[in-house]
Write an enzyme that holds these catalytic residues in place. Sequence first.
Site, PDB file in Angstrom:
ATOM      1  N   LYS A 263       0.882  -1.166   0.000  1.00 64.05           N
ATOM      2  CA  LYS A 263       0.000   0.000   0.000  1.00 64.05           C
ATOM      3  C   LYS A 263       0.918   1.213   0.000  1.00 64.05           C
ATOM      4  CE  LYS A 263      -4.064   2.115   2.154  1.00 64.05           C
ATOM      5  NZ  LYS A 263      -3.710   3.497   1.938  1.00 64.05           N
ATOM      6  N   ARG A 283      -7.713  10.814  -6.760  1.00 64.46           N
ATOM      7  CA  ARG A 283      -8.716   9.974  -6.090  1.00 64.46           C
ATOM      8  C   ARG A 283     -10.073  10.652  -6.091  1.00 64.46           C
ATOM      9  NH1 ARG A 283     -11.532   9.194  -1.842  1.00 64.46           N
ATOM     10  NH2 ARG A 283     -11.534   7.338  -0.527  1.00 64.46           N
ATOM     11  N   GLU A 313      -0.306   4.297  -8.029  1.00 65.45           N
ATOM     12  CA  GLU A 313      -0.014   5.282  -6.988  1.00 65.45           C
ATOM     13  C   GLU A 313       1.276   6.005  -7.392  1.00 65.45           C
ATOM     14  OE1 GLU A 313      -2.240   5.311  -4.379  1.00 65.45           O
ATOM     15  OE2 GLU A 313      -1.192   6.299  -2.729  1.00 65.45           O
TER      16      GLU A 313
HETATM   17  P1  ATP Z   1      -6.510   5.995   2.928  1.00 67.21           P
HETATM   18  O1  ATP Z   1      -7.066   7.219   3.630  1.00 67.21           O
HETATM   19  O2  ATP Z   1      -6.154   4.847   3.822  1.00 67.21           O
HETATM   20  O3  ATP Z   1      -5.477   6.296   1.902  1.00 67.21           O
HETATM   21  P2  ATP Z   1      -8.671   5.910   1.035  1.00 67.21           P
HETATM   22  O4  ATP Z   1     -10.007   6.175   1.641  1.00 67.21           O
HETATM   23  O5  ATP Z   1      -8.029   7.001   0.259  1.00 67.21           O
HETATM   24  O6  ATP Z   1      -7.710   5.368   2.162  1.00 67.21           O
HETATM   25  P3  ATP Z   1      -8.981   3.143   0.430  1.00 67.21           P
HETATM   26  O7  ATP Z   1      -9.618   2.493  -0.719  1.00 67.21           O
HETATM   27  O8  ATP Z   1      -9.617   2.985   1.726  1.00 67.21           O
HETATM   28  O9  ATP Z   1      -8.775   4.674   0.058  1.00 67.21           O
HETATM   29  O10 ATP Z   1      -7.509   2.597   0.546  1.00 67.21           O
HETATM   30  C1  ATP Z   1      -6.819   2.293  -0.621  1.00 67.21           C
HETATM   31  C2  ATP Z   1      -5.990   3.479  -1.053  1.00 67.21           C
HETATM   32  O11 ATP Z   1      -4.628   3.112  -0.978  1.00 67.21           O
HETATM   33  C3  ATP Z   1      -6.243   3.815  -2.508  1.00 67.21           C
HETATM   34  O12 ATP Z   1      -7.168   4.859  -2.647  1.00 67.21           O
HETATM   35  C4  ATP Z   1      -4.878   4.161  -3.059  1.00 67.21           C
HETATM   36  O13 ATP Z   1      -4.681   5.558  -3.080  1.00 67.21           O
HETATM   37  C5  ATP Z   1      -3.893   3.594  -2.067  1.00 67.21           C
HETATM   38  N1  ATP Z   1      -3.074   2.476  -2.573  1.00 67.21           N
HETATM   39  C6  ATP Z   1      -1.754   2.373  -2.426  1.00 67.21           C
HETATM   40  N2  ATP Z   1      -1.282   1.234  -2.942  1.00 67.21           N
HETATM   41  C7  ATP Z   1      -2.349   0.565  -3.446  1.00 67.21           C
HETATM   42  C8  ATP Z   1      -2.496  -0.687  -4.100  1.00 67.21           C
HETATM   43  N3  ATP Z   1      -1.462  -1.473  -4.338  1.00 67.21           N
HETATM   44  N4  ATP Z   1      -3.744  -1.044  -4.477  1.00 67.21           N
HETATM   45  C9  ATP Z   1      -4.810  -0.235  -4.238  1.00 67.21           C
HETATM   46  N5  ATP Z   1      -4.723   0.962  -3.617  1.00 67.21           N
HETATM   47  C10 ATP Z   1      -3.504   1.367  -3.218  1.00 67.21           C
END
Ligand code: ATP
Length: 604
Positions: A263, A283, A313
């Site tokens: 991540k 996003r 990312e």
């Molecule tokens: P956070 O605040 O934890 O970043 P979020 O609400 O923006 O979360 P989530 O879908 O909950 O989004 O968490 C996934 C986020 O992590 C994605 O929006 C993306 O930006 C990031 N990310 C980083 N690496 C990856 C990956 N390998 N696959 C998917 N998402 C990834």
Amino acid sequence: MLFEVLAKALDSAERTTSRTQLTAILVDLFRKTEPDVVDKVVYLLQGRLWPEWSGLPELGVGIKLLIKAASKSLGIKESEIEALYNKLGDSGKVIEQLKAGKSSAGVGGLARFVQKADTSRLTVVEVYDTLAKVAQATGEGSRDIKVNLIASLLSRATPLEARYIARLVEGRLRLGIGDATIMDAIAIAYTGSSLNRQLVEYAYNVRADLGNVAKVLATKGLEGLKAITPTPGIPLRPMLAERLSNPQEILDKVGGEALVEYKYDGERAQIHKAGDRITIFSRRLENITHQYPDVVDMAKNFIKAGEAIVEGEIVCIDPDTGAMRPFQELMHRKRKHDIHEALKEYPVAVFLFDVLYVDGRNMLNEPLKTRREVLSKIITENDKFRLSEAVVVTRADDLEKFFLKAVEEGAEGVVVKALHSQSIYQAGARGWLWIKYKRDYKSEMIDTVDLVAVGAFKGRGKRGGKVGALLVAAYDPDTDTFQTVCKVGSGFTDADLEKMDEILAPYVIDHRHPRVVSEVEPDIWLTPALVAEILGAELTLSPQHTCCRDMVKKGAGISIRFPRFIRWRPDKGPEDATTTKELTEMYYRQLKKISEEVVEKIEQ
Ligand code: ATP
């Protein structure tokens, strides 16, 4: 359609405190709207002219220019209008009052100067087209052009119409009518049944242009909606992850086998390629192409397909060691004015993790295994543009090992993804096909949550009169409401507090917003718009707050003990906040952890 119909609907929407009534007002409005202007009506309801990602200039003229235009159209001195504005603080109300010829705020004798309105009535198309010209006028002489265009509209407007024209021109409509309410309303208005709402949502997830989706439905019906597929240049709403902190539980949830990926701690990017045209969306689906000329070059050179939509990312990397740098570094880069200097100082790499479309092929319904294979085929991988680091695991200890490696290398944790035949790309949904497992979940404290400011409290003592605390709420997508979680009064720096009144000012309203469910009465109500990251000691039950009311215990909602403000999250919209469902899950996880600890103690 006459603009008056829209103005009256906006007026009713502004007065109501009921979400059901708000939907009914919109249904009635859409029923009166001709199908070919419904897109414009939707954008205006959102307080804009086109989708945010279009990159086209939006409205937002300064108050001085608006006053000049009002003065020209009304024949009243600018200084007098300004005096009234200083008193009322709302350009819409000021111009409405002056047009109505009654200056109840007491600027003496203004009424007699007011010109008689031109009798030809404004249509939605005329207002929209004129506002579009105002937004797009640039360069020499554009100020005068804008003044004349706005003055021409105000001259013909009724007092009520003038209220909304002024607010639109200033970029301050901010009614807080969420996309979900608009979707409910168009489903009912054009198909006669809220049951079709799901299909509307599907279309909006795949084509993040609610105006266009509404127009397709109004002109081509449900078949038109079903035919909507990913299109390069138009963003899709991103798939999101659930969160869990126990590797075995995570594996069970995704069906035993998973693709576990780093991540990355950077900025999510949806990269669209159509020949040589590259567009990058954030996003929140803003067009961020201009911030990343280096990524544009990479996409041109290293995506082999002619047309593609890929996701990854963007991460800041150390130019000497190639190691990943934290998210904050990327923000420094964004703040630099000289983009070329920023490129050198803060180089980035792109880690790709999905593909949504390739050369006419819709990839959304393909399982992850296929998507990953296709992705690897269409990318020329290198140091700076490559697939995310990933392994396939079936055992919890392998997942944990990979997690530790990810954290050691500067990632936030891992995203665990289902690999089975149903592991499709769920645009716009937060589901159990992707589960994030982050470093913070391992600490004693609860994870931070992102909550929406729906009210504010004035400070006492030395901060008397100024805002010193916020009433924050979680989002419930099922009812499209914001339910209060807690009052946050600590964690703010002096600088945060200093800027607070200014940050909140555009969102202040005089009654509870119809999408807010609250039993607490703050000093100031706010339109739900601003998202704050909050950290607390633990989740508790509270009789005061409405978040998940009655779900865990009758008469109680979920709240946060000792909440602290961490920072504003301008990258998130109110509907991106932590959901009520997530908070319930976090609460149950906390309970489980406590009971496990008790059992452990007893056993010792
Ligand atoms: P956070 O605040 O934890 O970043 P979020 O609400 O923006 O979360 P989530 O879908 O909950 O989004 O968490 C996934 C986020 O992590 C994605 O929006 C993306 O930006 C990031 N990310 C980083 N690496 C990856 C990956 N390998 N696959 C998917 N998402 C990834």
